[in-house]
Design a protein around this motif. Structure first.
Motif, PDB file in Angstrom:
ATOM      1  N   SER A  68      29.544 -24.018  52.400  1.00 22.72           N
ATOM      2  CA  SER A  68      28.201 -24.383  51.954  1.00 22.72           C
ATOM      3  C   SER A  68      27.676 -23.329  50.974  1.00 22.72           C
ATOM      4  O   SER A  68      27.983 -22.136  51.105  1.00 22.72           O
ATOM      5  N   PRO A  69      26.874 -23.760  50.002  1.00 21.21           N
ATOM      6  CA  PRO A  69      26.355 -22.827  48.994  1.00 21.21           C
ATOM      7  C   PRO A  69      25.623 -21.621  49.588  1.00 21.21           C
ATOM      8  O   PRO A  69      25.691 -20.529  49.033  1.00 21.21           O
ATOM      9  N   ALA A  70      24.977 -21.792  50.719  1.00 20.97           N
ATOM     10  CA  ALA A  70      24.187 -20.711  51.314  1.00 20.97           C
ATOM     11  C   ALA A  70      25.038 -19.524  51.766  1.00 20.97           C
ATOM     12  O   ALA A  70      24.537 -18.413  51.863  1.00 20.97           O
ATOM     13  N   ILE A  71      26.329 -19.757  52.027  1.00 20.36           N
ATOM     14  CA  ILE A  71      27.165 -18.672  52.564  1.00 20.36           C
ATOM     15  C   ILE A  71      28.298 -18.248  51.633  1.00 20.36           C
ATOM     16  O   ILE A  71      29.063 -17.346  51.962  1.00 20.36           O
ATOM     17  N   ARG A  72      28.407 -18.851  50.483  1.00 24.21           N
ATOM     18  CA  ARG A  72      29.539 -18.578  49.579  1.00 24.21           C
ATOM     19  C   ARG A  72      29.604 -17.135  49.107  1.00 24.21           C
ATOM     20  O   ARG A  72      30.656 -16.490  49.197  1.00 24.21           O
ATOM     21  N   GLU A  73      28.513 -16.613  48.568  1.00 27.52           N
ATOM     22  CA  GLU A  73      28.553 -15.279  47.962  1.00 27.52           C
ATOM     23  C   GLU A  73      28.864 -14.188  48.986  1.00 27.52           C
ATOM     24  O   GLU A  73      29.650 -13.279  48.712  1.00 27.52           O
ATOM     25  N   LYS A  74      28.249 -14.289  50.159  1.00 22.19           N
ATOM     26  CA  LYS A  74      28.537 -13.295  51.202  1.00 22.19           C
ATOM     27  C   LYS A  74      29.995 -13.385  51.644  1.00 22.19           C
ATOM     28  O   LYS A  74      30.628 -12.362  51.914  1.00 22.19           O
ATOM     29  N   ASN A  75      30.540 -14.599  51.708  1.00 23.69           N
ATOM     30  CA  ASN A  75      31.938 -14.753  52.111  1.00 23.69           C
ATOM     31  C   ASN A  75      32.881 -14.217  51.041  1.00 23.69           C
ATOM     32  O   ASN A  75      33.899 -13.609  51.366  1.00 23.69           O
ATOM     33  N   LYS A  76      32.539 -14.398  49.776  1.00 23.92           N
ATOM     34  CA  LYS A  76      33.376 -13.821  48.714  1.00 23.92           C
ATOM     35  C   LYS A  76      33.320 -12.288  48.770  1.00 23.92           C
ATOM     36  O   LYS A  76      34.325 -11.613  48.549  1.00 23.92           O
ATOM     37  N   LYS A  77      32.153 -11.761  49.096  1.00 23.44           N
ATOM     38  CA  LYS A  77      32.003 -10.302  49.206  1.00 23.44           C
ATOM     39  C   LYS A  77      32.837  -9.745  50.361  1.00 23.44           C
ATOM     40  O   LYS A  77      33.542  -8.740  50.198  1.00 23.44           O
ATOM     41  N   VAL A  78      32.800 -10.404  51.519  1.00 22.30           N
ATOM     42  CA  VAL A  78      33.567  -9.913  52.664  1.00 22.30           C
ATOM     43  C   VAL A  78      35.071 -10.122  52.445  1.00 22.30           C
ATOM     44  O   VAL A  78      35.884  -9.306  52.869  1.00 22.30           O
ATOM     45  N   LEU A  79      35.447 -11.176  51.742  1.00 22.65           N
ATOM     46  CA  LEU A  79      36.852 -11.403  51.397  1.00 22.65           C
ATOM     47  C   LEU A  79      37.369 -10.252  50.540  1.00 22.65           C
ATOM     48  O   LEU A  79      38.423  -9.679  50.828  1.00 22.65           O
ATOM     49  N   LEU A  80      36.609  -9.899  49.507  1.00 24.45           N
ATOM     50  CA  LEU A  80      37.020  -8.821  48.612  1.00 24.45           C
ATOM     51  C   LEU A  80      37.087  -7.483  49.335  1.00 24.45           C
ATOM     52  O   LEU A  80      38.037  -6.712  49.147  1.00 24.45           O
ATOM     53  N   LYS A  81      36.106  -7.199  50.165  1.00 25.23           N
ATOM     54  CA  LYS A  81      36.092  -5.916  50.874  1.00 25.23           C
ATOM     55  C   LYS A  81      37.305  -5.795  51.805  1.00 25.23           C
ATOM     56  O   LYS A  81      37.953  -4.748  51.867  1.00 25.23           O
TER      57      LYS A  81
END
Length: 180
Positions: A158-171
């Motif tokens: 869902s759009p509401a959680i995409r950016e945080k999930n991309k951030k945690v994926l990268l970290k």
């Protein structure tokens, strides 16, 4: 064919991680992929399995993955002989743990540990470890690119959680890349 088995607990998102990986390799890398869950009693916290198969040709096998190239453990309390059973010699075990990888070693496969729970709490504010564990697997395996994983997140979450999930994926990815 490459086969991955995901061990988690209900609510941690093991099947979502399996599905994100399958989507990433099929859309970005032009491979065939299959992702499916195996649930026992369907309740939050109960052990669950999920599977991902990746191949250059169509996949007809719909059975559970018994012999696998990678095992991903989203909850360290699930680790045991049944979790590593069938992990191929030379395969990779990725465990969500604060412990050193050496504590899980000695079975003929490579071990990678990452504290995905801490990363999830820091970035997502919830102990959902699926996406950081996907990042750790990608860093340890090279199964697909970060760009493919980002695109999969954009199209599947869902759009509401995409950016945080991309951030945690990268970290998580960067953390494991530093170790391997």
């Amino acid at each position: 064919m490459i086969e991955i088995r995901w061990h988690g607990r209900g609510g941690q998102g093991a099947f979502t991680a399996a599905r994100l990986l399958g989507h990433a390799v099929s859309i970005h890398d032009g491979k065939y992929a299959q992702a499916f869950p195996s649930f026992g009693p369907e309740r939050r916290g109960a052990p669950v399995l999920a599977f991902t198969r990746i191949s250059d040709s169509k996949i007809f096998d719909r059975s559970q993955v018994e012999e696998c190239d990678y095992v991903v453990v989203l909850d360290e309390t699930l680790y045991g002989s049944s979790v590593i059973k069938g992990l191929k010699n030379g395969g990779i075990l990725v465990v969500n743990s604060k412990k050193d990888a050496l504590e899980f070693a000695g079975h003929g496969f490579k071990v990678v540990t990452i504290d995905a729970t801490e990363l999830s709490l820091e970035i997502l504010k919830r102990p959902i470890t699926n996406v950081p564990m996907l990042g750790a697997l990608l860093a340890a395996s090279g199964l697909t690119s970060l760009e493919a994983a980002y695109d999969s997140i954009d199209s599947q979450l869902s759009p509401a959680i995409r950016e945080k999930n991309k951030k945690v994926l990268l970290k998580a990815y960067d953390s494991v890349k530093e170790e391997v």
